[in-house]
Scaffold this active site. Structure first.
Site, PDB file in Angstrom:
ATOM      1  N   ALA A 130       0.738  -1.256  -0.225  1.00 49.52           N
ATOM      2  CA  ALA A 130       0.099   0.031  -0.052  1.00 49.52           C
ATOM      3  C   ALA A 130       0.783   1.234  -0.104  1.00 49.52           C
ATOM      4  O   ALA A 130       0.845   2.043   0.895  1.00 49.52           O
ATOM      5  CB  ALA A 130      -0.834   0.027   1.265  1.00 49.52           C
TER       6      ALA A 130
ATOM      7  N   ASP B 163      -1.027  -4.482   3.228  1.00 47.40           N
ATOM      8  CA  ASP B 163       0.418  -4.323   3.632  1.00 47.40           C
ATOM      9  C   ASP B 163       0.671  -4.867   5.074  1.00 47.40           C
ATOM     10  O   ASP B 163      -0.250  -5.023   5.809  1.00 47.40           O
ATOM     11  CB  ASP B 163       0.535  -2.801   3.587  1.00 47.40           C
ATOM     12  CG  ASP B 163       1.766  -2.262   3.316  1.00 47.40           C
ATOM     13  OD1 ASP B 163       2.208  -1.654   2.129  1.00 47.40           O
ATOM     14  OD2 ASP B 163       2.605  -2.476   4.271  1.00 47.40           O
TER      15      ASP B 163
ATOM     16  N   THR C  42       8.516  -2.457 -10.205  1.00 46.48           N
ATOM     17  CA  THR C  42       9.460  -2.459 -11.301  1.00 46.48           C
ATOM     18  C   THR C  42      10.392  -3.705 -10.767  1.00 46.48           C
ATOM     19  O   THR C  42      11.044  -3.718  -9.778  1.00 46.48           O
ATOM     20  CB  THR C  42      10.368  -1.038 -11.216  1.00 46.48           C
ATOM     21  OG1 THR C  42       9.101  -0.154 -11.418  1.00 46.48           O
ATOM     22  CG2 THR C  42      11.167  -1.139 -12.425  1.00 46.48           C
TER      23      THR C  42
ATOM     24  N   PHE D 117      11.925  15.694  -3.475  1.00 49.91           N
ATOM     25  CA  PHE D 117      12.588  15.188  -4.678  1.00 49.91           C
ATOM     26  C   PHE D 117      12.104  16.048  -5.774  1.00 49.91           C
ATOM     27  O   PHE D 117      12.645  16.083  -6.818  1.00 49.91           O
ATOM     28  CB  PHE D 117      13.077  13.682  -4.884  1.00 49.91           C
ATOM     29  CG  PHE D 117      11.745  13.147  -5.581  1.00 49.91           C
ATOM     30  CD1 PHE D 117      10.829  12.627  -4.771  1.00 49.91           C
ATOM     31  CD2 PHE D 117      11.793  12.920  -7.060  1.00 49.91           C
ATOM     32  CE1 PHE D 117       9.616  11.954  -5.309  1.00 49.91           C
ATOM     33  CE2 PHE D 117      10.551  12.297  -7.434  1.00 49.91           C
ATOM     34  CZ  PHE D 117       9.753  11.620  -6.715  1.00 49.91           C
ATOM     35  N   LYS D 118      10.777  16.498  -5.739  1.00 47.49           N
ATOM     36  CA  LYS D 118      10.391  17.310  -6.574  1.00 47.49           C
ATOM     37  C   LYS D 118       8.822  17.898  -5.905  1.00 47.49           C
ATOM     38  O   LYS D 118       8.725  17.752  -4.826  1.00 47.49           O
ATOM     39  CB  LYS D 118       9.803  16.493  -8.084  1.00 47.49           C
ATOM     40  CG  LYS D 118       8.782  15.456  -7.607  1.00 47.49           C
ATOM     41  CD  LYS D 118       8.468  14.338  -8.791  1.00 47.49           C
ATOM     42  CE  LYS D 118       7.288  15.230  -9.724  1.00 47.49           C
ATOM     43  NZ  LYS D 118       6.909  14.226 -10.742  1.00 47.49           N
TER      44      LYS D 118
ATOM     45  N   THR E 133      17.613  -1.244  -4.175  1.00 46.98           N
ATOM     46  CA  THR E 133      18.703  -1.912  -4.652  1.00 46.98           C
ATOM     47  C   THR E 133      19.535  -2.768  -3.552  1.00 46.98           C
ATOM     48  O   THR E 133      19.300  -2.240  -2.402  1.00 46.98           O
ATOM     49  CB  THR E 133      19.785  -0.459  -4.975  1.00 46.98           C
ATOM     50  OG1 THR E 133      19.256   0.228  -5.943  1.00 46.98           O
ATOM     51  CG2 THR E 133      21.140  -0.878  -5.496  1.00 46.98           C
TER      52      THR E 133
ATOM     53  N   CYS F  27      13.181   5.716  -7.793  1.00 51.69           N
ATOM     54  CA  CYS F  27      13.389   4.905  -8.881  1.00 51.69           C
ATOM     55  C   CYS F  27      14.423   5.064 -10.213  1.00 51.69           C
ATOM     56  O   CYS F  27      15.101   4.068 -10.194  1.00 51.69           O
ATOM     57  CB  CYS F  27      11.953   4.926  -9.737  1.00 51.69           C
ATOM     58  SG  CYS F  27      10.845   4.108  -8.504  1.00 51.69           S
TER      59      CYS F  27
ATOM     60  N   LEU G 204       3.318   6.000 -13.503  1.00 50.74           N
ATOM     61  CA  LEU G 204       2.917   7.425 -12.751  1.00 50.74           C
ATOM     62  C   LEU G 204       4.147   8.084 -12.349  1.00 50.74           C
ATOM     63  O   LEU G 204       5.082   7.325 -12.055  1.00 50.74           O
ATOM     64  CB  LEU G 204       1.894   6.851 -11.790  1.00 50.74           C
ATOM     65  CG  LEU G 204       2.232   6.416 -10.686  1.00 50.74           C
ATOM     66  CD1 LEU G 204       2.944   7.193  -9.417  1.00 50.74           C
ATOM     67  CD2 LEU G 204       0.952   5.739  -9.678  1.00 50.74           C
TER      68      LEU G 204
ATOM     69  N   ARG H 128      12.835  10.180  -0.912  1.00 45.24           N
ATOM     70  CA  ARG H 128      13.683   9.185  -1.461  1.00 45.24           C
ATOM     71  C   ARG H 128      14.567   9.583  -2.369  1.00 45.24           C
ATOM     72  O   ARG H 128      14.238  10.341  -3.343  1.00 45.24           O
ATOM     73  CB  ARG H 128      12.884   7.830  -1.760  1.00 45.24           C
ATOM     74  CG  ARG H 128      12.331   7.507  -0.548  1.00 45.24           C
ATOM     75  CD  ARG H 128      11.543   6.197  -0.875  1.00 45.24           C
ATOM     76  NE  ARG H 128      10.249   6.410  -1.830  1.00 45.24           N
ATOM     77  CZ  ARG H 128       9.455   5.683  -2.312  1.00 45.24           C
ATOM     78  NH1 ARG H 128       9.603   4.333  -1.948  1.00 45.24           N
ATOM     79  NH2 ARG H 128       8.462   5.957  -3.072  1.00 45.24           N
TER      80      ARG H 128
END
Ligand SMILES: NC(=O)C1=CN([C@@H]2O[C@H](COP(=O)(O)OP(=O)(O)OC[C@H]3O[C@@H](n4cnc5c(N)ncnc54)[C@H](O)[C@@H]3O)[C@@H](O)[C@H]2O)C=CC1
Ligand SMILES: O=C(O)[C@H]1O[C@H](OP(=O)(O)OP(=O)(O)OC[C@H]2O[C@@H](n3ccc(=O)[nH]c3=O)[C@H](O)[C@@H]2O)[C@H](O)[C@@H](O)[C@@H]1O
Length: 482
Positions: free
Chosen positions: A9, A33, A128, A335-336, A90, A273, A159, A343
């Site tokens: 979730a 979750d 992914t 991050f934006k 990773t 990502c 997305l 992250r």
């Protein structure tokens, strides 16, 4: 009624499933979750993630055909289609550390699906994953299935955070990979296609084989990140030559073969990502005996690290080669814009770079809580994960040198310099004259997102550095070496 269960979730599972429930009133969706606080938040008025438009969608469906639960096994057992949207970070140790995707969460989810299933299911890779993961999942499922039939599909998600709801409502494409060569595979593909067909035009639903779908996701993220590293590499050359990166990217992007999108120079790309997926791609190339291809993609990350280091060096060198004891106001940490997600945010590397030069930071971000910033700045990073100049800083030291405030003006008050690290809209319309009046002189502005009006700020009196823009005479005299 088709029953869907989504394991995970998070930023993908939550919004994706909420939109499926919203667009398909005849489909019942359970999002499960292992994290109790996350599910509690999904069931509360304060959702665990900030995403424009998400609240409305969740409120319309929750309790009707959308449910959030920790009863993972119960909902998986009852589902016809099980999406798996767990994290795939990773690997931090062992074989492939620093490159390969860690599939621990995925494998445990797959084993649980096999354990609790009493009826046939379609298992959908939403996370992914490395190309060929579906084969491994098929093996886990069939070897533990007690005769139950599973079909594995790859349905990667495209997305972007901050625009997740509009992206999901109006996707460029939905990609479904499956065993096209078997009747069971084709039937499974059709079942998932029927779900999306509730709102996605037929021609935008693309069906491929499993490996094409898995690899397309990694390739798409690598291509997107590569565009940013390309424009960022040109931004360094712009600064050296007097060209203006906004003019260059606009001129380049006018070519319809190139296009305007994703050509904004910045302090570097972040997010959970891009780096992880490119590292994963690099690892897969190496494992397949393609070192040249691996090196090509690795360079995208190297340029991103270079861009972050370059930014820190520029700040320190312009301020007489030291920021020790100087107050620096940091505007933006996520991050934006339009997300509270930190992250891999470039702000972590920039702030740590400045802290390692003993700066005092006053940070403001409209969405990121203080505890998250302190955690991010004091959590040790891995070797592959940090630009060269950053060192580990203990939590106590971070707390002594960092103050988190709730307003941009407070962050800028008495600061020797301001750094814009996230392109939040509110930073475009700040009263920079007022900010300037409350700063010691010379007052510096380091704009890592090209949001500030450089000419206006220079007129006010700021010494301005804006990524890839013609340099102030002051900065030209103080060259930075990355
Ligand atoms: N964040 C994004 O914008 C995008 C992410 N992706 C991919 O989607 C996947 C998920 O990403 P996020 O949603 O950002 O991650 P996330 O970390 O926000 O969410 C993953 C969730 O899975 C849960 N989980 C892990 N193992 C579990 C298990 N065995 N059973 C039940 N729950 C479990 C975790 O508790 C967590 O809440 C990743 O593979 C990512 O690469 C793809 C497109 C966009
Ligand atoms: O797999 C994923 O996780 C997702 O990754 C990205 O989405 P996201 O990371 O949420 O956000 P982006 O808009 O792609 O931005 C990523 C980073 O690049 C930076 N960026 C973006 C565009 C640009 O022109 N310049 C630039 O520096 C952003 O500021 C941000 O730090 C992709 O855009 C999504 O398609 C993908 O699904």
């Amino acid at each position: 009624m088709v029953k869907i269960c989504c394991i995970g979730a998070g930023y993908v599972g939550g919004p994706t499933m909420a939109v499926i429930a919203f667009k398909c009133p005849t489909v019942e969706v359970a999002v499960v979750d292992i994290s109790v606080p996350r599910i509690t938040a999904w069931n509360s008025d304060k959702l665990p993630i900030y995403e424009p438009g998400l609240d409305e969608v969740v409120k319309k469906c929750r309790g009707k055909n959308l449910f959030f639960s920790n009863e993972t096994e119960k909902h998986v057992a009852a589902a016809d289609v099980v999406f798996v949207s767990v994290n795939t970070p990773t690997k931090t140790s062992g074989l492939g550390a620093g490159k390969a995707a860690d599939l621990t969460y995925w494998e445990s989810a797959a084993r649980m699906i096999a354990d609790v299933s009493k009826s046939s299911k379609i298992v959908v890779e939403k996370s992914t994953v490395p190309v060929k993961t579906a084969e491994a999942i098929e093996k886990i499922l069939t070897h533990n299935s007690k005769g139950i039939k599973f079909q594995v599909l790859s349905n990667p998600e495209f997305l972007s955070e901050g625009t997740a709801i509009t992206d999901l409502f109006n996707p460029d494409r939905v990609l479904i990979g499956g065993r096209e060569e078997t009747p069971g595979g084709l039937k499974a593909i059709q079942t998932l296609k029927d779900v999306y067909a509730h709102w996605v035009p037929h021609e935008r639903i693309i069906c491929t084989n499993l490996w094409s779908a898995e690899l397309s996701k990694l390739a798409a993220n690598a291509f997107l990140a590569q565009r940013i590293s390309s424009v960022n590499s040109i931004s360094a050359l712009c600064e050296a030559t007097g060209a203006n990166v906004s003019q260059v990217s606009s001129a380049v992007g006018k070519d319809s073969r190139i296009g305007q999108k994703f050509l904004n120079a910045s302090v570097g790309f972040g997010g959970s990502c891009f780096q992880k997926d490119i590292l994963n791609l690099v690892y897969i190339c190496e494992c397949n005996g393609l070192p040249e291809v691996a090196n090509y993609w690795r360079q995208v990350i190297k340029i991103n690290d270079y861009q972050k280091s370059r930014f820190v060096n520029r700040i320190v060198s312009s301020m007489f080669n030291t920021v020790s004891g100087k107050k620096i106001g940091i505007l933006g940490f996520s991050f934006k814009k339009d997300t509270g997600d930190t992250r891999e945010t470039p702000a972590i590397d920039v702030c740590r770079g400045l802290l390692s030069d003993k700066a005092q930071l006053i940070i403001y971000d409209p969405q990121v809580p203080e505890a998250q910033m302190i955690k991010d700045l004091s959590t040790p990073k891995f070797d592959w994960d940090q630009p060269s100049q950053n060192i580990h800083i203990a939590e106590d030291a971070v707390k002594q040198s960092v103050k988190v405030v709730h307003d941009a003006y407070e962050a800028a008050k008495d600061a020797h310099a301001i750094c814009i690290l996230t392109e939040w809209d509110e930073f475009k319309s700040l009263d920079y004259q007022k900010i300037y009046n409350n700063m010691p002189k010379p007052a510096y502005m380091f704009d890592g997102r090209n949001v500030a009006d450089v000419a206006k700020l220079r007129q006010i009196g700021f010494i301005v550095y804006s990524i890839g823009k013609p340099l102030d005479p002051w900065l030209k005299d103080m060259p930075s070496i990355a």
